[in-house]
Each structure stands twice: as structure tokens, then as C-alpha cells.
Design an enzyme around this catalytic site. Structure first.
Site, mmCIF file in Angstrom:
data_model
loop_
_atom_site.group_PDB
_atom_site.id
_atom_site.type_symbol
_atom_site.label_atom_id
_atom_site.label_comp_id
_atom_site.label_asym_id
_atom_site.label_seq_id
_atom_site.Cartn_x
_atom_site.Cartn_y
_atom_site.Cartn_z
ATOM 1 N N HIS A 167 0.815 -1.218 0.000
ATOM 2 C CA HIS A 167 0.000 0.000 0.000
ATOM 3 C C HIS A 167 0.851 1.271 0.000
ATOM 4 O O HIS A 167 0.337 2.365 -0.227
ATOM 5 C CB HIS A 167 -0.941 -0.006 1.205
ATOM 6 C CG HIS A 167 -2.287 0.590 0.904
ATOM 7 N ND1 HIS A 167 -2.463 1.648 0.027
ATOM 8 C CD2 HIS A 167 -3.531 0.265 1.349
ATOM 9 C CE1 HIS A 167 -3.744 1.959 -0.034
ATOM 10 N NE2 HIS A 167 -4.416 1.117 0.757
ATOM 11 N N ARG A 168 2.149 1.147 0.262
ATOM 12 C CA ARG A 168 3.011 2.321 0.156
ATOM 13 C C ARG A 168 3.198 2.745 -1.291
ATOM 14 O O ARG A 168 3.475 3.915 -1.583
ATOM 15 C CB ARG A 168 4.393 2.025 0.766
ATOM 16 C CG ARG A 168 4.386 1.687 2.253
ATOM 17 C CD ARG A 168 5.755 1.228 2.702
ATOM 18 N NE ARG A 168 6.214 0.047 1.946
ATOM 19 C CZ ARG A 168 7.407 -0.516 2.110
ATOM 20 N NH1 ARG A 168 8.273 -0.023 2.994
ATOM 21 N NH2 ARG A 168 7.745 -1.580 1.391
#
Length: 430
Positions: free
Chosen positions: A403-404
Site C-alpha cells: 500500500h506504500r
């Protein structure tokens, strides 16, 4: 010990293909070295004479940069070469036969009381060494033998020129008498140290380098990468029909081939990754690195673990070229013959367990990549066609994403494109 691949810190010598005193030419294979990912052939980069082997073949892990052998230029006299301290330790830990042969040159050296001016003996110190038995076995057979506890020296190989192959190991393991654990008396050393521990004892199998590396990287992945998951179901009826037609045509060609569903899935993923470029990226401390090409990794199961060969520029390949490369890389992976550049540096991964009947699963990201796509089996399920129920072929895909780097909408667009290509195979093939 050469540095083979990024992050490699040690290796194990499986076998020496040249012995002390042998003449070596550029390109000759000196030894087979096992790393945590594959078996690599150590190639001679100079011509000369293999003067001395400092580290015998066996289970000793040798750090990168340590001396494992010395060579002399062609025509040079063979003289005793001092053994580095770490190499001495390795020799001491080698089997007794190897230690005895290694000590022969030392016993031929001049005594300490000899005058300093006395010439050093050069009467072929290696003439006293008995020639080492060259045990020919495939790398995959060696790994399987270690896992199953089979002594290679007791086997007669059924392969070409007596080479030991996997079937010889499996046959030896089947013929080995089972151990009667019920009648074996319990000893103090066999009892658990903790009285509350289970009385049922098992067999401890030491970690292989590959298994230890897999464990380290997956723990790192789950601890440091914020995973999230997206799942879609794909209608595969059109793809199943297209594959049947493709294979019928390909089998009738002068160079017959057979395409698997995995080939078509890899092609669809590669094309979708090229369309949704934001998925083809990875996290770094300085920023998000967006890759210029789609280097698609695909998981191959081995007896000792898992490896992910890479299809370079996968989105630019046609189905026939991609399928041939998948077969070649898979064969090399199972034989332990992948070079580091063939499994290091991929930009995203596909893991397919459909052939094992798994309907769906969520895979762990392979760092430093940011996504991995898990594919399940194609199953017949009730589906809705308009306002009617029907029976259709369905495959479940689950995307694990960092998700980064990848937002939910980006992951959804990528899955949408993969599903579209699988459900409309004419766009994939043309």
C-alpha cells in the site's frame, strides 16, 4: 568463493570436477557450487594447473571471498601453498578421507630442523594423494539425497555414463527399511528437556540454505510491507475454447507446441502491467521506482523450496516465445541451473496453484517487489448470464499489493485489465 548474485554471502561446494594436478583451460568447469537459490558451475577464467584444493566438497559453508583452491600458471612448478586459516578449519571439518588426502602435502614438507638454505622439495607433492572419486550426480539429485538422507556413494546411477539422477534417489529411499520407533528404547538425550512437552518425538530436518533464505525474506515482507488484498473472478469459457483451438493448430504445425493456461495467464498479466504502469513499481527510501520494462517473475516449486525465474520484457513477447521461455526457465530451475540474472530483479510476480486444485489464496509479496498475483484453479460454477443461470468456467485471482506504492484504485484497474484480457483472448493473442 565467488560472489554469486546479489546478497550471496556463502556457498557450498557440491563437487570438484577437477583435481589437484589437473591441467585447466579457460572455460573449464572446476566445481559445482550451491547457493541459497541454485547450483552454479565455477568456470575457470585462466589456464594453468589446479595446484591445490583447500576446501573439500561437502556441507561446509564457505564465506564469499575465502580461498577454496589455488592455481599455477602453465609450466610453473607445483609447490606447497600455505592454507589460509579459514580453509584449514574447513578441511578439519571435512570427512576423514578428505582430511587424510589434504594432509599429504604437509607431511612432505621439510622438517623444522632443516637448514634455512636447503631447497624446498618440489618432488610433486600431490603424487602421494590418491585420486578423488568423482561422483557424478545431477544437482537436483544431490539436493533430494540430502533431504531424504540417502548416501550417494552407495548408489549406482541409471543416467548417462552412470550419472545419479532423481529417480535413483527416490528408488533408494523406497527400498530403505523403515525404522521401528516403537521398539527403540528411549534415552535421556531423546527425551524432551521440558517435561510438559509432547512425548511424541519427530525427526529434525536441518534448514537448507534455500529454506532459510525463504523464511528470512517472507518474515521481512510481512513485517515491513503493508499488504492489502483484492480479488476478482474471471469467466474463462472463451479462454478455454481459445486454448483448445490454439493447441489443435499448434500440434499440427511442423514444430508442435502445447500452451498451458499458465502461459496465457502470464501473457495477460504482462500486457496488463504494461497498460497500468503504476503497478510496475517498487518502494525505495528515496522514492517510488517505476520500472521501464515488465520483468515478470513466476513461481516454480522445488523439492527444497521455491524460486521465481524472470521473463524479461514479458509484455513485448508473443505467446509462442513466452511459452518456450517459461518451459526453458522451469526446466533450469528444477535442475538447479538458473544463473543469478535469471531470478534476480523481477518487477512483479505470478504464483499459480490452480494445477493443485486450490480455488483461491493470498500470496506474500516477494521484496523488493510491490505486487504478487495469486491464481487459483479454473472450476465449473453457477454463473449469471443476463437473467438466466448457467454453468461456466471461473478462475479466482487475488492481488497482494504494497500500500506504500499501490493504491486500491490502481490495483483494481490492473485486475480489471487482467480479467478483460482473459475473458477476451482474441485481444491477447493478436
Amino acid at each position: 568463493m565467488p560472489a554469486i548474485g546479489a546478497g550471496t554471502t556463502q556457498g557450498r561446494i557440491l563437487q570438484w570436477l577437477k583435481q589437484s594436478g589437473d591441467t585447466v583451460k579457460v572455460g573449464d568447469i572446476l566445481a559445482e557450487i550451491e547457493t541459497d537459490k541454485a547450483v552454479i558451475e565455477l568456470e575457470a577464467v585462466d589456464s594453468g594447473v589446479l595446484d591445490r584444493i583447500h576446501v573439500a566438497a561437502g556441507d561446509t559453508a564457505v564465506p564469499v571471498g575465502d580461498v577454496i583452491a589455488t592455481m599455477l600458471a602453465e609450466g610453473a612448478n607445483q609447490v606447497q601453498t600455505p592454507v589460509p586459516a579459514r580453509a584449514e578449519e574447513a578441511l578439519e571439518s571435512a570427512p576423514a578421507s578428505a582430511s587424510a588426502s589434504a594432509s599429504a602435502p604437509a607431511s612432505a614438507s621439510a622438517p623444522a630442523s632443516a637448514p634455512a638454505s636447503a631447497p624446498a622439495p618440489v618432488s610433486a607433492p600431490f603424487a602421494a594423494e590418491p585420486p578423488a572419486h568423482r561422483l557424478f550426480a545431477s544437482p537436483s539429485a544431490r539436493r533430494l539425497a540430502r533431504l531424504m538422507g540417502v548416501d550417494l556413494h552407495t548408489l549406482a546411477g541409471s543416467g548417462p555414463n552412470g550419472r545419479i539422477v532423481r529417480v535413483d534417489i527416490e528408488h533408494a529411499a523406497e527400498q530403505r527399511p523403515a525404522v521401528d520407533t516403537k521398539s527403540a528404547p528411549a534415552t535421556d538425550s531423546a527425551r524432551p528437556a521440558n517435561p510438559s512437552a509432547s512425548a511424541s518425538l519427530g525427526t529434525l530436518t536441518p534448514h537448507t540454505p534455500m529454506r532459510a533464505t525463504i523464511a528470512r525474506r517472507l518474515v521481512q515482507s510481512k513485517q515491513q510491507i503493508p499488504h492489502f488484498y483484492l480479488t476478482v473472478d474471471c469467466r474463462m469459457d472463451a479462454m478455454m475454447a481459445a486454448r483448445e483451438s490454439l493447441n489443435a493448430s499448434a500440434q499440427a504445425s511442423p514444430d508442435p507446441v502445447r500452451y498451458s493456461l499458465n502461459d496465457l495467464l502470464l501473457l495477460a498479466v504482462a500486457r496488463a502491467a504494461a497498460r497500468v504502469a503504476d503497478i510496475n513499481a517498487q518502494w525505495t527510501d528515496d522514492g517510488v521506482l517505476r520500472h521501464d520494462q515488465v520483468d515478470l517473475s513466476f513461481a516454480v516449486a522445488l523439492d527444497s523450496g521455491l524460486i521465481t525465474p524472470i521473463l524479461r520484457d514479458a509484455d513485448r513477447k508473443g505467446l509462442r516465445e513466452l511459452s518456450a521461455e517459461v518451459r526453458q526457465l522451469t526446466e533450469q530451475a528444477r535442475a538447479g541451473r538458473l544463473r543469478p540474472e535469471q531470478y534476480e530483479g523481477g518487477s512483479l510476480t505470478v504464483s499459480n496453484l490452480g494445477m493443485h486444485g486450490v480455488k483461491s489464496f493470498a500470496a506474500i509479496i516477494n521484496p523488493p517487489q510491490s505486487v504478487i498475483l495469486a491464481a487459483g484453479a479454473v472450476t465449473r460454477q453457477p454463473v449469471v448470464d443476463g437473467d438466466a443461470l448457467a454453468i461456466g468456467h471461473v478462475m479466482s485471482l487475488t492481488l497482494s499489493a504494497d500500500h506504500r506504492v499501490v493504491d486500491g484504485a490502481v490495483g483494481a484497474r490492473f485486475l480489471k485489465d487482467v480479467r478483460h484480457l482473459l475473458e477476451h483472448p482474441i485481444e491477447l493473442i493478436l
